[in-house]
Design a protein around this motif. Structure first.
Motif: not given
Length: 407
Positions: A360-366
């Protein structure tokens, strides 16, 4: 006390499975060495080969300069501490601690002396006459350690000794074990799956993946200078954020772009990573630690030009001393052998989510924000990034980009 040397050590089972491959490691006299890695990575197998509980397929193990490949476990002069306390329920604490010495026909007065000395070190003096059922989990683990201490071995070998304790007790026992090891000065190999244990306890830490040593160094060096994507993603809590990015050299500086985000790198980043010049116009993996990001509204006067990005907060968790913020960026999650291994260690669901985010061309960041932040779920904010502390990796090899030539 003694140094422990592993020279080209490997373990291959009958079905051809290589649990450990070509392990080279020198553990100096009195050092606290931690083996860390995901479940099934071979760290316990390596420990058991040192202990003599597993046969060595290839290579040599030395303890105190003596080759011990064919020496029975009982004659290696090492003491093991397991996650299972294995105490005798019908014996008192004193008898449990001294049981091994009794089997070795040590004089009773010497046993009594060593047991009392160990109990004093471990804070067990008032419990010597109790049975294990009357002790807490932490006290039982101290008894198991006492059984090792009284043997006065050349080395301690500890296999996940705290895994059966609750979180609060684990923190307490981490400090206790570290204190005891420092006071005794006994060479120690400590196996754990918990990277926080590894970072807080070890003089040096050996990170292992699929039976192969990835990097061994002091904890802070592993954190600041990870050798590859696997070490970068495994060391640190919360884990380093990793995203596909593109590097460019222009306008007299370095720039990274990922999704709709664009950041100019601080000059210090280019100084620390000169090999980035070889990646001009190429894709890289960008790594940003959560603690190198903060709410830009709190840092208006201190943020470097270009060190900001826009984000919508999905979740904000107040921890008292900090606020842990979750958000998404519109760039693909990094999908390599290393990141698959890291996600798989957290469970099949996490691996599936990683693959879905990559598609999905998404990344989760914290990010870890200062507790003064007012940011909350749904807010659109600017996030300040210390671009001087970014990490960069070759997407093909997974190796960190520092001073060497590009792959």
């Amino acid at each position: 006390m003694a140094e422990i040397t592993l020279d080209g050590v490997a373990k291959v089972y009958a079905d051809g499975t290589r649990a450990v491959s070509d392990l080279d490691l020198e553990i100096v006299d009195g050092e606290f060495m931690v083996f860390v890695g995901p479940s099934g990575c071979g760290k316990t197998t390596a420990l058991r080969m040192v202990a003599g509980l597993e046969d060595i397929t290839e290579g040599t193990v030395k303890i105190g300069g003596r080759v011990v490949n064919d020496v029975p476990s009982k004659d290696r002069d090492v003491a093991m501490v397991f996650q299972n306390y294995a105490l005798y329920p019908h014996l008192t604490v004193a008898d449990n601690i001294g049981f091994g010495l009794k089997l070795r026909k040590v004089r009773k007065d010497e046993i009594d002396k060593r047991v009392v000395d160990a109990a004093r070190i471990l804070g067990l003096e008032e419990f010597l006459k109790r049975k294990p059922r009357a002790l807490s989990g932490g006290q039982r683990q101290r008894v198991a350690m006492g059984r090792a201490i009284v043997r006065e071995p050349q080395a301690f070998l500890m296999d996940e000794p705290l895994s059966n304790l609750d979180a609060k007790l684990r923190v307490q026992m981490r400090a206790e074990i570290s204190r005891i090891q420092r006071n005794l000065g006994v060479t120690t190999i400590y196996v754990t799956h918990d990277q926080i244990e590894a970072m807080t306890m070890g003089d040096r830490v050996a990170v292992i993946k699929k039976g192969i040593l990835q990097q061994v160094d002091h904890p802070q060096v592993l954190y600041d200078h990870p050798a590859n994507l696997f070490v970068a993603g495994f060391i640190g809590s919360p884990a380093m954020n990793l995203v596909e990015a593109r590097f460019e050299r222009r306008d007299g500086g370095g720039h990274v772009s990922f999704g709709t985000q664009h950041l100019r790198l601080a000059d210090e980043a280019m100084t620390r990573h000169p090999a980035l010049d070889g990646y001009d116009g190429r894709n890289i993996v960008l790594g940003i630690r959560p603690e190198d990001m903060d709410d830009a509204s709190l840092l208006r006067d201190r943020t470097r030009d270009g060190g900001r990005m826009a984000a919508t907060i999905d979740l904000a968790e107040s921890m008292g001393s900090e606020v842990v913020v979750h958000f998404e960026v519109d760039a693909p999650a990094v999908l390599t052998e290393d990141t698959r291994e890291l996600a798989g260690d957290l469970g099949a669901d996490e691996l599936e989510r990683l693959e879905e985010r990559a598609r999905a061309a998404r990344s989760e960041f914290v990010a870890r924000f200062d507790p003064r932040t007012k940011a909350s779920e749904g807010d659109q904010i600017e996030i300040a990034i210390d671009t001087s502390r970014m990490h960069f990796f070759d997407p093909g090899t997974g190796l960190a980009i520092w001073n060497g030539q590009p792959a």
